[in-house]
Design an enzyme around this catalytic site. Structure first.
Site: not given
Ligand code: GLN
Length: 483
Positions: A87, A162, A186
């Site tokens: 990420k 997210s 997330s």
């Protein structure tokens, strides 16, 4: 519903543990594994959009080095040479670290996060930068300022957020496993939307050094993958004390991947919090949980009803605490030390205003403003201090529940993946996507999402399990009964 086509190369269907076994047997080389994933990214990422960046040459030369070590009998671990998607909020030295924000669009990480150091020590290859909501604020990845990610199962729908890029990359067979971060759901929510496994460890289990801070008392890095065993194996590589993170837990972790199939000495008692099964729960998600209850019962678990009386306060408390911490953490982006700097400014104040005004997107601005407000001298007691008190009550609800049960089972999300664009103009509707996941962060508990029975239309659903602090091993054992 249009999904991306399945891959043709059989390597791409293997779990990371199966790839490790194949590498050991010499069925294929690390180069072949990495080439297979890179070809898949080339073929489908134009549609999926999981990646913001990928450095093909770097990855292949790291793969060759891993093959060399293995030939010499010096493999760093069973996973030497396997790629892991990152990420874009976790530092990998020399690679972009954008947090999907214009503010950091040109920022390159000057050092490795502790998790990156640990992955490298085991020979894993940090591969590519995965899209996300800007600064990890959001539930659909639509707040990214740098790209759009689609759900690989249905390209018209959101991948969740997210960590939407991290979930989509696994679901699209573009990566065997990935890292995400979870402040209010997330990792688990996008895992549920894309049909993969995602684990948020206990707060303090995994070092946050080199994770760009959103809300420091809630953030945790965690693994995402296709199987519970893969997620356990990746957690083994990530977990442990770190002198660079004063909130990391000092005790050495157990080996999470060991004995996951072992039967318990007495039947597991699994609690169903009644507050998680009320209004707003989609009937198809409810049906998936019902099936999971049947699966657990058939394997000898006892299912009991429990209550978490302060559940309905989790979202409001989160949006006070998370925004307060975000407003402090994001103060560092001032156009002077990091990231975007506005041109044509008249003085220092103008520089701050313009740099922040141009660099941050609307959701980030909303949260910085809200956070500054709840911390301001006139309102701190009414909002921030009160939210901290309610946070203690939420935590106590779990302590009470865990005095009678080993784990809790809930849906991960109230609905399956929603269409792209459906909630972008209604922040409050978007916030509700995390209604079942946020409390684990407020209480610091470990929680996992595993895929449940898909809806009749073929959309993934997520089943969430929560366990007491430090009981990831128990969580993984129970999750394995469902997967
Ligand atoms: N969706 C939640 C939010 O918007 C949680 C985000 C996260 O876990 N990073 O804040």
């Amino acid at each position: 519903m249009s999904a991306i086509p399945p891959p043709s190369n059989p390597i791409l269907f293997l779990s990371a543990c199966e790839i490790a076994a194949g590498l050991k047997l010499g069925d294929f080389s690390a180069r072949e594994v990495n080439e297979a994933f890179l070809a898949r990214i080339q073929a489908v990422d134009g549609e999926v959009g999981a990646f913001l960046q990928i450095d093909r040459e770097d990855i292949l030369s790291a793969a060759d080095a891993a093959d060399e070590r293995r030939r010499a009998g010096e493999a760093r671990s069973a996973f030497d040479g396997i790629p892991v998607g990152m990420k874009d909020v976790i530092a990998v030295k020399g690679q972009p670290l954008t947090c999907a924000s214009r503010m950091l669009a040109n920022f390159v990480a000057p050092y490795d996060a502790t998790v990156t150091t640990r992955l490298r020590a085991a020979g894993l290859i940090p591969a590519g930068r995965l899209n996300m909501d800007e600064f990890a604020m959001g539930s659909s990845t639509e707040n990214s300022a740098l790209g759009k990610t689609r759900n690989p199962v249905d390209l018209s729908r959101a991948p969740g957020g997210s960590s939407g890029g991290s979930a989509a990359a696994v679901a699209a067979h573009e990566m065997p496993w990935t890292l995400g971060s979870d402040t209010g759901g997330s990792i688990r929510q996008p895992a549920a939307f894309c049909g993969v496994v995602g684990l948020k460890p206990t707060y303090g289990r995994v070092s946050r050094y080199g994770l760009v801070a959103y809300a420091s008392s809630l953030d945790q890095i965690g693994p995402m993958g296709r199987t519970v065993d893969d997620v356990a194996a990746l957690l083994d590589l990530l977990a442990g004390p770190d002198p660079k993170d004063s909130t990391s837990w000092p005790d050495p972790p157990p080996v999470f991947s060991r004995d996951l199939g072992e039967a318990p000495t007495r039947p597991w008692r699994i609690g169903l919090p009644k507050e998680c099964f009320g209004e707003g729960l989609d009937p198809d998600v409810r049906a998936a949980v019902d099936q999971a209850i049947a699966t657990l019962t058939a394997q000898g678990c006892e299912i009991v009803d429990v209550s978490l009386p302060h559940s309905e306060l989790a979202i409001p408390v989160y949006y006070v605490i998370a925004t307060a911490e975000a407003s402090a953490n994001l103060a560092r982006y001032d156009g002077v030390r990091y990231g975007h700097r506005a041109a044509d400014v008249s003085d220092a104040i103008d520089l701050y205003f313009k740099s922040r005004g141009e660099g941050f997107g609307p959701e980030v601005k909303r949260r910085v403003l809200l956070g500054a407000y709840v911390l301001s001298s006139g309102y701190k007691d009414a909002y921030y201090i009160r939210a901290q008190k309610v946070r203690s009550l939420i935590r106590k609800d779990f302590t009470d529940a865990f005095s009678t049960v080993d784990a809790l089972l809930t849906p991960t999300t109230p609905t399956p993946a929603f269409p792209l664009g459906e909630k972008t103009s209604d922040p409050l509707a978007m916030y509700l996507a995390d209604i079942y996941t946020i409390a684990a962060n407020l209480a610091g508990l470990p929680a996992i999402s595993v895929p449940g029975k898909p809806t009749p239309a073929g959309l993934p659903t997520g089943l969430q399990l929560l366990a007491p602090h430090w009981e990831e091993h128990r969580l993984l054992r129970i999750a394995r009964l469902l997967a």
